[in-house]
Design an enzyme around this catalytic site. Structure first.
Site, PDB file in Angstrom:
ATOM      1  N   GLU A  61       0.853  -1.202   0.000  1.00  0.00           N
ATOM      2  CA  GLU A  61       0.000   0.000   0.000  1.00  0.00           C
ATOM      3  C   GLU A  61       0.885   1.247   0.000  1.00  0.00           C
ATOM      4  OE1 GLU A  61      -3.506   0.813   2.829  1.00  0.00           O
ATOM      5  OE2 GLU A  61      -2.037   2.334   3.405  1.00  0.00           O
ATOM      6  N   THR A  64      -4.065   4.761  -1.401  1.00  0.00           N
ATOM      7  CA  THR A  64      -5.119   5.228  -0.497  1.00  0.00           C
ATOM      8  C   THR A  64      -5.829   6.465  -1.065  1.00  0.00           C
ATOM      9  OG1 THR A  64      -3.689   6.668   0.790  1.00  0.00           O
ATOM     10  CG2 THR A  64      -3.862   4.378   1.525  1.00  0.00           C
ATOM     11  N   ALA A 111     -10.310  10.430   2.574  1.00  0.00           N
ATOM     12  CA  ALA A 111     -11.740  10.692   2.831  1.00  0.00           C
ATOM     13  C   ALA A 111     -11.891  12.075   3.434  1.00  0.00           C
ATOM     14  CB  ALA A 111     -12.302   9.663   3.797  1.00  0.00           C
ATOM     15  N   ARG A 123     -15.996   3.026   3.491  1.00  0.00           N
ATOM     16  CA  ARG A 123     -16.843   4.110   3.985  1.00  0.00           C
ATOM     17  C   ARG A 123     -16.016   5.377   4.194  1.00  0.00           C
ATOM     18  NH1 ARG A 123     -18.945   4.308  10.035  1.00  0.00           N
ATOM     19  NH2 ARG A 123     -16.802   5.042  10.216  1.00  0.00           N
ATOM     20  N   HIS A 160     -14.137  -3.352  14.391  1.00  0.00           N
ATOM     21  CA  HIS A 160     -14.206  -1.919  14.067  1.00  0.00           C
ATOM     22  C   HIS A 160     -14.686  -1.153  15.300  1.00  0.00           C
ATOM     23  CE1 HIS A 160     -15.835   1.824  12.300  1.00  0.00           C
ATOM     24  NE2 HIS A 160     -14.783   1.692  11.496  1.00  0.00           N
ATOM     25  N   LYS A 211     -21.267  -6.289   2.721  1.00  0.00           N
ATOM     26  CA  LYS A 211     -20.274  -5.870   1.718  1.00  0.00           C
ATOM     27  C   LYS A 211     -20.015  -6.999   0.728  1.00  0.00           C
ATOM     28  CE  LYS A 211     -16.913  -4.157   4.526  1.00  0.00           C
ATOM     29  NZ  LYS A 211     -15.982  -3.206   5.164  1.00  0.00           N
ATOM     30  N   GLN A 263      -7.393  -4.458   8.622  1.00  0.00           N
ATOM     31  CA  GLN A 263      -6.724  -3.379   9.342  1.00  0.00           C
ATOM     32  C   GLN A 263      -5.429  -3.967   9.898  1.00  0.00           C
ATOM     33  OE1 GLN A 263      -5.813  -0.476   9.828  1.00  0.00           O
ATOM     34  NE2 GLN A 263      -7.777   0.411  10.479  1.00  0.00           N
TER      35      GLN A 263
HETATM   36  P1  FAD Z   1     -18.017  -0.052   6.842  1.00  0.00           P
HETATM   37  O1  FAD Z   1     -17.872  -1.381   6.196  1.00  0.00           O
HETATM   38  O2  FAD Z   1     -19.180   0.783   6.440  1.00  0.00           O
HETATM   39  O3  FAD Z   1     -18.050  -0.316   8.427  1.00  0.00           O
HETATM   40  C1  FAD Z   1     -18.006   0.768   9.350  1.00  0.00           C
HETATM   41  C2  FAD Z   1     -18.803   0.421  10.608  1.00  0.00           C
HETATM   42  O4  FAD Z   1     -20.195   0.309  10.280  1.00  0.00           O
HETATM   43  C3  FAD Z   1     -18.431  -0.924  11.240  1.00  0.00           C
HETATM   44  O5  FAD Z   1     -18.555  -0.782  12.642  1.00  0.00           O
HETATM   45  C4  FAD Z   1     -19.466  -1.902  10.702  1.00  0.00           C
HETATM   46  O6  FAD Z   1     -19.711  -2.960  11.617  1.00  0.00           O
HETATM   47  C5  FAD Z   1     -20.692  -1.016  10.537  1.00  0.00           C
HETATM   48  N1  FAD Z   1     -21.511  -1.347   9.348  1.00  0.00           N
HETATM   49  C6  FAD Z   1     -21.055  -1.730   8.124  1.00  0.00           C
HETATM   50  N2  FAD Z   1     -22.094  -1.905   7.276  1.00  0.00           N
HETATM   51  C7  FAD Z   1     -23.223  -1.639   7.978  1.00  0.00           C
HETATM   52  C8  FAD Z   1     -24.599  -1.606   7.648  1.00  0.00           C
HETATM   53  N3  FAD Z   1     -25.033  -1.904   6.407  1.00  0.00           N
HETATM   54  N4  FAD Z   1     -25.484  -1.269   8.619  1.00  0.00           N
HETATM   55  C9  FAD Z   1     -25.072  -0.949   9.881  1.00  0.00           C
HETATM   56  N5  FAD Z   1     -23.760  -0.949  10.255  1.00  0.00           N
HETATM   57  C10 FAD Z   1     -22.856  -1.273   9.313  1.00  0.00           C
HETATM   58  N6  FAD Z   1      -9.772   5.376   5.067  1.00  0.00           N
HETATM   59  C11 FAD Z   1      -9.598   6.393   4.180  1.00  0.00           C
HETATM   60  O7  FAD Z   1     -10.096   7.495   4.408  1.00  0.00           O
HETATM   61  N7  FAD Z   1      -8.900   6.217   3.015  1.00  0.00           N
HETATM   62  C12 FAD Z   1      -8.329   5.033   2.675  1.00  0.00           C
HETATM   63  O8  FAD Z   1      -7.704   4.906   1.630  1.00  0.00           O
HETATM   64  C13 FAD Z   1      -8.484   3.938   3.600  1.00  0.00           C
HETATM   65  N8  FAD Z   1      -7.969   2.719   3.326  1.00  0.00           N
HETATM   66  C14 FAD Z   1      -8.192   1.666   4.198  1.00  0.00           C
HETATM   67  C15 FAD Z   1      -7.709   0.383   3.851  1.00  0.00           C
HETATM   68  C16 FAD Z   1      -7.908  -0.693   4.714  1.00  0.00           C
HETATM   69  C17 FAD Z   1      -7.392  -2.060   4.326  1.00  0.00           C
HETATM   70  C18 FAD Z   1      -8.596  -0.503   5.946  1.00  0.00           C
HETATM   71  C19 FAD Z   1      -8.791  -1.658   6.891  1.00  0.00           C
HETATM   72  C20 FAD Z   1      -9.092   0.757   6.283  1.00  0.00           C
HETATM   73  C21 FAD Z   1      -8.910   1.843   5.413  1.00  0.00           C
HETATM   74  N9  FAD Z   1      -9.404   3.126   5.699  1.00  0.00           N
HETATM   75  C22 FAD Z   1      -9.231   4.159   4.809  1.00  0.00           C
HETATM   76  C23 FAD Z   1     -10.113   3.378   6.968  1.00  0.00           C
HETATM   77  C24 FAD Z   1     -11.650   3.164   6.864  1.00  0.00           C
HETATM   78  O9  FAD Z   1     -12.199   4.146   6.008  1.00  0.00           O
HETATM   79  C25 FAD Z   1     -12.227   3.271   8.281  1.00  0.00           C
HETATM   80  O10 FAD Z   1     -11.780   2.197   9.059  1.00  0.00           O
HETATM   81  C26 FAD Z   1     -13.736   3.440   8.390  1.00  0.00           C
HETATM   82  O11 FAD Z   1     -14.034   3.740   9.764  1.00  0.00           O
HETATM   83  C27 FAD Z   1     -14.547   2.201   8.063  1.00  0.00           C
HETATM   84  O12 FAD Z   1     -14.538   1.924   6.728  1.00  0.00           O
HETATM   85  P2  FAD Z   1     -15.232   0.564   6.182  1.00  0.00           P
HETATM   86  O13 FAD Z   1     -15.152   0.619   4.727  1.00  0.00           O
HETATM   87  O14 FAD Z   1     -14.697  -0.631   6.864  1.00  0.00           O
HETATM   88  O15 FAD Z   1     -16.736   0.852   6.678  1.00  0.00           O
END
Ligand code: FAD
Length: 292
Positions: A17, A48, A51, A109, A150, A166, A177
């Site tokens: 990354e 990356t 956001a 997200r 998370h 997802k 993570q």
């Molecule tokens: P989600 O999958 O939406 O999950 C977030 C929370 O919501 C979790 O607690 C989950 O349990 C809950 N949830 C999920 N879906 C639902 C639903 N349908 N209904 C109710 N609750 C739900 N951030 C950046 O800004 N830029 C990046 O480039 C970036 N790269 C990353 C790469 C990796 C490999 C990882 C692990 C994280 C990265 N992040 C990045 C951080 C990430 O954006 C944050 O961790 C964010 O808080 C969660 O993103 P997510 O896509 O996992 O969210």
């Protein structure tokens, strides 16, 4: 090449990354980073996406991903977040990715930075995944997952149930993570498989190479630091070089253990540190039974 096709091979996947530079003045540094990574036989490099962060960073994700593909002939994965974008903005970004032949997207997200207004078009990564599939059906989707749960989820079971949304929306490959204690990863993987999710999972590993990084990482992603690692950090607190060496060795031992346990893949958070990426790649590929 779609990253989902990497997992039918008899050895684990290995990827890196990188992140776009934070300011315009440091944009050139990414070219130095990429030149240093040129020729490393990694499976893909992910870029990356800031956001709600600086526009310089956001706009650079597609540009850097294209450069990785065209100039360095390495498969890129573009990260994309949704909480601080409208549907129209994301449609435009997807068109740009498609025009540039970027076929792999990590659908996230993202987090709303303090003081930034959310856009309310998207709340979770699964909604972004469905949106991408509707507008760019031929692309391959990746998603994030959390071996230590998370921060907003009640517990691991709830987090995994949410993660399934997802996968149902088309995510074919997960990246974790970062974590410093493999037992969290093994426990998470067991629960994930028991919940019926058989998507390949790459383990996200970040070698700790300086003290500030330890504090930042623990604060930002809630990764727990095992005693063995905090002892190393304290022992070498006054010797940055020794700390970097010990941190890299610790990460390599984590990776060797994961390979012995049959991990699907390793995703290295390089922090744009070329020397570190080279050292780890050259140690890890032979341990995976792969040639350099
Ligand atoms: P989600 O999958 O939406 O999950 C977030 C929370 O919501 C979790 O607690 C989950 O349990 C809950 N949830 C999920 N879906 C639902 C639903 N349908 N209904 C109710 N609750 C739900 N951030 C950046 O800004 N830029 C990046 O480039 C970036 N790269 C990353 C790469 C990796 C490999 C990882 C692990 C994280 C990265 N992040 C990045 C951080 C990430 O954006 C944050 O961790 C964010 O808080 C969660 O993103 P997510 O896509 O996992 O969210």
């Amino acid at each position: 090449m779609l990253t989902k096709d990497l997992f039918s091979r008899p050895y684990p996947t290995f990827s890196l990354e990188v992140f776009p530079p934070k300011t315009k003045s440091s944009v050139e540094t990414i070219y130095t980073t990429l030149s240093g990574l040129k020729g490393l036989p990694v499976d893909f490099i992910s870029v990356t996406y800031g956001a709600g962060g600086s526009d310089t960073q956001k706009n650079k994700t597609c540009e850097i991903a294209s450069l990785i593909k065209q100039e360095y002939s390495i498969e890129p994965v573009a990260h994309l977040t949704c909480v601080s974008s409208t549907r129209e903005e994301l449609k435009a970004t997807l068109s740009q990715l498609k025009e540039n032949g970027i076929e792999n997207i990590l659908a996230l997200r993202g987090d709303i930075p303090e003081g930034v207004e959310p856009k309310h078009d998207f709340y979770h990564a699964n909604e972004l995944a469905s949106f991408i599939k509707a507008h760019y059906p031929e692309c391959n989707l990746l998603g994030a997952c959390y071996p230590e749960v998370h921060s907003e989820a009640k517990d691991m079971d709830q987090d995994i149930q949410n993660l399934k949304h997802k996968v149902d929306a088309g995510v074919s490959h997960l990246i974790t993570q970062l974590f410093f204690d493999n037992s969290h990863f093994y426990y998470f993987l067991e629960k994930l498989r028991a919940a019926g999710v058989d998507t390949p999972v790459e383990a996200g590993i970040m070698p700790l190479t300086n003290l500030g990084q330890v504090q930042r990482m623990v604060g930002m992603c809630g990764a727990s630091v095992p005693n063995e690692l905090s002892t190393l950090v304290n022992r070498y607190a006054d010797s940055p070089e020794d700390l970097a060496k010990a941190g890299t060795e610790y990460a390599l031992n984590q990776i060797y253990d994961l390979i012995r346990h049959g991990v699907d893949g390793i995703h290295l958070y390089t922090m744009n540190n070329v020397a570190l990426a080279q050292t780890v790649t050259k140690a890890v590929l032979p341990a995976m039974g792969r040639s350099l």
